[in-house]
Design a protein around this motif. Structure first.
Motif, PDB file in Angstrom:
ATOM      1  N   LEU A 259       0.986  -1.106  -0.164  1.00 53.08           N
ATOM      2  CA  LEU A 259      -0.347  -0.558  -0.134  1.00 53.08           C
ATOM      3  C   LEU A 259       0.894   1.486   0.052  1.00 53.08           C
ATOM      4  CD1 LEU A 259      -2.625  -0.685   2.808  1.00 53.08           C
ATOM      5  CD2 LEU A 259      -2.602  -1.272   0.833  1.00 53.08           C
ATOM      6  N   PRO A 260       0.488   2.377  -0.555  1.00 53.03           N
ATOM      7  CA  PRO A 260       1.133   3.619  -0.549  1.00 53.03           C
ATOM      8  C   PRO A 260       1.004   3.594   1.163  1.00 53.03           C
ATOM      9  CG  PRO A 260      -1.068   3.892  -1.162  1.00 53.03           C
ATOM     10  CD  PRO A 260      -0.543   1.922  -1.544  1.00 53.03           C
ATOM     11  N   SER A 261       2.396   4.380   1.534  1.00 49.69           N
ATOM     12  CA  SER A 261       2.839   5.284   2.616  1.00 49.69           C
ATOM     13  C   SER A 261       1.374   5.982   3.295  1.00 49.69           C
ATOM     14  CB  SER A 261       3.968   5.029   3.419  1.00 49.69           C
ATOM     15  OG  SER A 261       4.729   4.079   3.165  1.00 49.69           O
ATOM     16  N   ASP A 269       4.190   0.825   2.005  1.00 49.62           N
ATOM     17  CA  ASP A 269       3.941  -0.462   3.191  1.00 49.62           C
ATOM     18  C   ASP A 269       3.066  -1.541   2.348  1.00 49.62           C
ATOM     19  OD1 ASP A 269       4.145   1.617   4.760  1.00 49.62           O
ATOM     20  OD2 ASP A 269       2.622   1.910   5.256  1.00 49.62           O
ATOM     21  N   TYR A 286       6.365  -3.924   7.414  1.00 51.27           N
ATOM     22  CA  TYR A 286       7.603  -2.723   6.381  1.00 51.27           C
ATOM     23  C   TYR A 286       7.188  -1.950   6.238  1.00 51.27           C
ATOM     24  CZ  TYR A 286       9.022  -7.092   8.029  1.00 51.27           C
ATOM     25  OH  TYR A 286       9.370  -8.890   8.706  1.00 51.27           O
ATOM     26  N   ARG A 287       7.960  -0.896   6.443  1.00 54.29           N
ATOM     27  CA  ARG A 287       7.678   0.748   5.976  1.00 54.29           C
ATOM     28  C   ARG A 287       9.312   0.150   5.005  1.00 54.29           C
ATOM     29  NH1 ARG A 287       5.072   5.856   8.098  1.00 54.29           N
ATOM     30  NH2 ARG A 287       3.219   3.913   7.485  1.00 54.29           N
TER      31      ARG A 287
ATOM     32  N   ARG B 210      -0.051   3.108  11.832  1.00 56.89           N
ATOM     33  CA  ARG B 210       0.972   3.196  10.481  1.00 56.89           C
ATOM     34  C   ARG B 210       1.535   4.378  10.846  1.00 56.89           C
ATOM     35  NH1 ARG B 210      -2.192   2.842   5.409  1.00 56.89           N
ATOM     36  NH2 ARG B 210       0.014   2.331   3.902  1.00 56.89           N
ATOM     37  N   LEU B 213       4.867   4.550  12.556  1.00 55.40           N
ATOM     38  CA  LEU B 213       6.071   3.145  12.569  1.00 55.40           C
ATOM     39  C   LEU B 213       6.870   3.872  11.511  1.00 55.40           C
ATOM     40  CD1 LEU B 213       6.299   0.643  11.974  1.00 55.40           C
ATOM     41  CD2 LEU B 213       5.105   0.784   9.540  1.00 55.40           C
ATOM     42  N   PRO B 215      10.493   3.538   9.509  1.00 56.51           N
ATOM     43  CA  PRO B 215      10.331   2.612   8.733  1.00 56.51           C
ATOM     44  C   PRO B 215      11.943   2.361   8.830  1.00 56.51           C
ATOM     45  CG  PRO B 215      10.775   4.690   7.160  1.00 56.51           C
ATOM     46  CD  PRO B 215      10.384   4.827   8.730  1.00 56.51           C
ATOM     47  N   PRO B 216      12.694   0.788   8.026  1.00 56.98           N
ATOM     48  CA  PRO B 216      11.293   0.297   8.104  1.00 56.98           C
ATOM     49  C   PRO B 216      11.123  -0.742   9.886  1.00 56.98           C
ATOM     50  CG  PRO B 216      13.981  -1.466   8.296  1.00 56.98           C
ATOM     51  CD  PRO B 216      14.267   0.564   8.119  1.00 56.98           C
ATOM     52  N   ASP B 217       9.862  -1.619   9.918  1.00 62.94           N
ATOM     53  CA  ASP B 217       9.643  -2.573  11.275  1.00 62.94           C
ATOM     54  C   ASP B 217       9.308  -3.811  10.700  1.00 62.94           C
ATOM     55  OD1 ASP B 217       6.823  -1.632  13.490  1.00 62.94           O
ATOM     56  OD2 ASP B 217       8.744  -2.709  13.766  1.00 62.94           O
TER      57      ASP B 217
END
Lengths: 292, 223
Positions: A259-261, A269, A286-287, B210, B213, B215-217
C-alpha cells in the motif's frame, strides 16, 4: 606448574591443567600431595570441576527461526540452480492484456462482461475474475458507485499489480524486493495465473469490512477482494493496494500486500499476511523506500 | 563422532546436483552449529553472520570434502573457522573485545534464589568473556560433547592445544562464576540489578498504527 608458588597455593590455571591431565608426572604428584593438606586449593579444584559440570548442563538452544530462514535463503541463492529471490520476481516485461489469454475468460458470465462494459471504464488488464466478481458485487451492492451501481473497487483494482512469484521473503529481503513489485510489471510465471471463480468470490460484498475476511484463494480469484483487503489494512475505504504478491515469508505461505505509505510518498507499506485478510489478521508491516 | 552414512549420502547428492539435499543436511545440524557459533563469538548477530558465511562456503565447496572426517566435523570446522574470523575482526576493530574486558562480577539477576536459570545465564555470560579460541574449545568439548580428538580436528590444532585451551577456559570461567554463590553475589545483583541476558528478546505483538511506524519495522501486529 612447578613448585608451590610464593603464595603457598596453586591458582586456578594450575589446578585446571592438573584436572585436564596436562601436568607432568612429578608436578602432578606434588600438587596432589599439596591438595591433601590444603583446603583452599582443594576448594579451587572443586570450583574448576563444578565449572566443567555446569558447562555440560547448558540448554540445547534451537537456532532462531529467522536466522534459519535467512541462512537457508542465502544458501539457496548461492546455488547455480536458480535462486528463489531473483528472476521470477524482478524481471520487468511489457504489460500484457491477460484477460484475453486467460482460459477463464471464455467461461466468464456474459452478463458480467456486459455489466463492466456498460460501466465504460474497464480497460486493459482487468481479467475475467473481475468480471465474474463484479457481477456478484454489483448485484448485491447497496451502496453502488456513480458507475451505474458497480462497486468502485472494480475500477480501482484495475491498477493493482498482481504477482505470484513464490518468493520466500525474509525481513532482510523485503526492503530490496518489494519496490520491484510496484515498479515492475508482472508477466510470465511471475504473473498471477487466474483460475475460474464463482461470482460469489466475495461472499458478503456489502458487509462492513470489520466483519469480513478474504482468504488467500479468494484474493487470488478476485482483484476486488485484494482491493477490499487494502481497505481493511489501511483502515479506510479508498486506499487500494499498489501490488500484491502471492508468495511465502520465511518458508510459510503468505500474501504481500503493498500500500502507499500515508503521508510519505517516498515509501510504501508492505503488509505480509500470514492469515486471511480481515480486521483481526496477523501481519507483519514493513515500511520501505520506493526506490529500495 | 559418527554421523552415519546419511550425512555422506546427502552431501553426495548435493554434489551430484540435488540442491534440496544440502538444505536437509543443514536442517539436520543447524541447531548445534548455531550453538557453537553463538557461544564462540558471543552475540547472535555475529553468530548468524558466521553461520551464513560458513554454510554458503560449505555449499559451494562441498566437492572438496574428501570424506576423511565425519560430515559433521567438516561442517563444524567451517563454522568455527568463520566464527573465529569474525570474532578476531571484531576484536581488531575494538567493537567487542571480550578477551580484554575486565572481569567484573557477573550479575545474574534480581532473584534471591540461585537457580538453574541464573546458572545457565552466568555460564553463557562467562563464555562471552573468554578469548574466542578458548571459548570454541571449551564449547566443543564440554558443552557439545565432542572428543578432544574431534575438537582438535575441527579447530585444526593438536590435541594438547585443545586440552590447554579447555583448561584455561575452565579456570577463567571458575573465577567468574565464583561470584554466583549466593553469599558472594555482587551488590548490584543483591540490590536487584539488571540481568545481563545474551538471549535475544523476541518482540511481542503490540498494537501499532502506521502513523507511528518508522521504516522499516519488522514487528507483528494485529488489528
Amino acid at each position: 606448574m612447578n613448585d608451590v608458588p610464593d603464595t603457598g597455593h596453586y591458582d586456578l590455571d594450575a589446578l585446571a591443567e592438573l584436572d585436564e591431565g596436562l601436568a607432568p608426572d612429578d608436578a602432578d604428584r606434588r600438587i596432589r600431595r599439596h591438595l591433601d593438606g590444603c583446603p583452599d586449593c582443594a576448594d579451587r579444584l572443586a570450583r574448576v570441576r563444578t565449572t566443567r559440570a555446569l558447562l555440560t548442563t547448558l540448554p540445547d538452544d534451537k537456532i532462531p527461526d529467522a536466522v534459519a530462514a535467512r541462512i537457508h535463503e542465502a544458501v539457496e541463492q548461492s546455488g547455480e540452480a536458480g535462486p528463489a529471490l531473483t528472476g521470477r520476481t524482478l524481471v520487468p516485461a511489457a504489460a500484457g492484456r491477460r484477460w484475453w489469454r486467460s482460459p477463464a475468460f471464455a467461461g466468464a458470465a456474459a452478463a458480467a462482461v456486459v455489466a463492466l462494459l456498460v460501466a465504460g471504464l474497464v480497460v486493459g488488464n482487468i481479467d475475467s475474475r473481475h468480471h465474474a466478481t463484479s457481477n456478484g458485487t454489483s448485484a448485491g451492492s447497496s451502496n453502488g458507485s456513480a458507475a451505474g451501481g458497480v462497486d468502485p473497487d472494480i475500477i480501482r483494482s484495475a491498477a493493482i499489480k498482481e504477482w505470484q512469484t513464490g518468493t520466500n521473503y525474509t525481513p532482510a529481503s523485503i526492503p530490496r524486493l518489494v519496490p520491484h513489485l510496484v515498479a515492475s510489471n508482472p508477466s510470465g510465471s511471475a504473473a498471477l495465473q487466474p483460475t475460474p471463480s464463482p461470482a460469489t468470490a466475495i461472499a458478503s460484498p456489502t458487509a462492513p469490512l470489520g466483519t469480513v475476511q478474504f482468504t488467500f484463494d479468494t484474493m487470488r480469484q478476485s482483484r476486488v477482494a485484494v482491493a477490499k483487503c487494502g481497505h481493511i489494512l489501511a483502515d479506510d475505504q479508498t486506499t487500494v493496494p499498489l501490488a500484491v504478491d502471492f508468495a511465502r515469508f520465511q518458508g510459510v505461505e503468505a500474501v504481500v500486500v503493498v500500500l502507499p505509505s500515508p503521508g510519505q510518498p517516498g515509501f510504501v507499506d508492505a503488509f505480509v499476511l500470514r492469515t486471511p485478510c480481515s480486521a483481526g489478521a496477523l501481519f507483519q508491516l514493513y515500511r520501505v523506500a520506493r526506490g529500495g | 563422532m559418527s554421523d552415519g552414512d546419511d550425512d555422506r549420502t546427502l552431501l553426495a547428492r548435493h554434489v551430484a546436483g540435488d540442491h534440496a539435499a544440502f538444505a536437509e543436511l543443514i536442517t539436520r545440524h543447524q541447531d548445534r552449529l548455531w550453538r557453537v557459533a553463538l557461544r564462540t563469538v558471543g552475540n547472535p548477530d555475529d553468530a548468524a553472520d558466521a553461520l551464513q558465511e560458513a554454510l554458503v562456503s560449505a555449499y559451494r565447496n562441498a566437492g572438496s570434502f574428501r570424506g576423511e572426517a565425519a560430515v559433521t566435523t567438516w561442517l563444524h570446522r567451517i563454522v568455527v573457522n568463520a566464527a573465529l574470523d569474525i570474532g578476531r575482526r571484531r576484536d581488531r576493530h575494538g567493537a567487542s573485545s571480550l578477551s580484554d574486558q575486565q572481569e567484573d562480577p557477573v550479575d545474574v539477576g534480581s532473584s534471591s534464589a540461585y537457580d538453574e536459570h541464573d546458572t545457565a545465564r552466568a555460564v553463557v555470560a562467562g563464555l562471552r568473556r573468554l578469548p574466542h579460541e578458548q571459548a570454541a574449545a571449551v564449547v566443543l568439548v564440554d558443552v557439545e560433547g565432542f572428543s578432544v580428538k574431534d575438537a582438535a580436528e575441527i579447530l585444526g590444532v593438536p590435541e594438547g592445544t585443545v586440552k590447554s585451551r579447555c583448561a584455561r577456559a575452565r579456570a577463567r570461567l571458575a573465577a567468574v562464576l565464583s561470584d554466583l554463590a549466593p553469599d558472594k553475589r555482587s551488590p548490584a545483583a543483591a540490590a536487584g540489578g539488571n540481568v545481563k541476558d545474551p538471549v535475544p528478546v523476541q518482540r511481542q505483538d503490540a498494537p501499532t498504527t502506521r502513523d507511528d511506524l518508522a521504516p522499516p519495522d519488522d514487528g507483528d501486529h494485529a488489528r
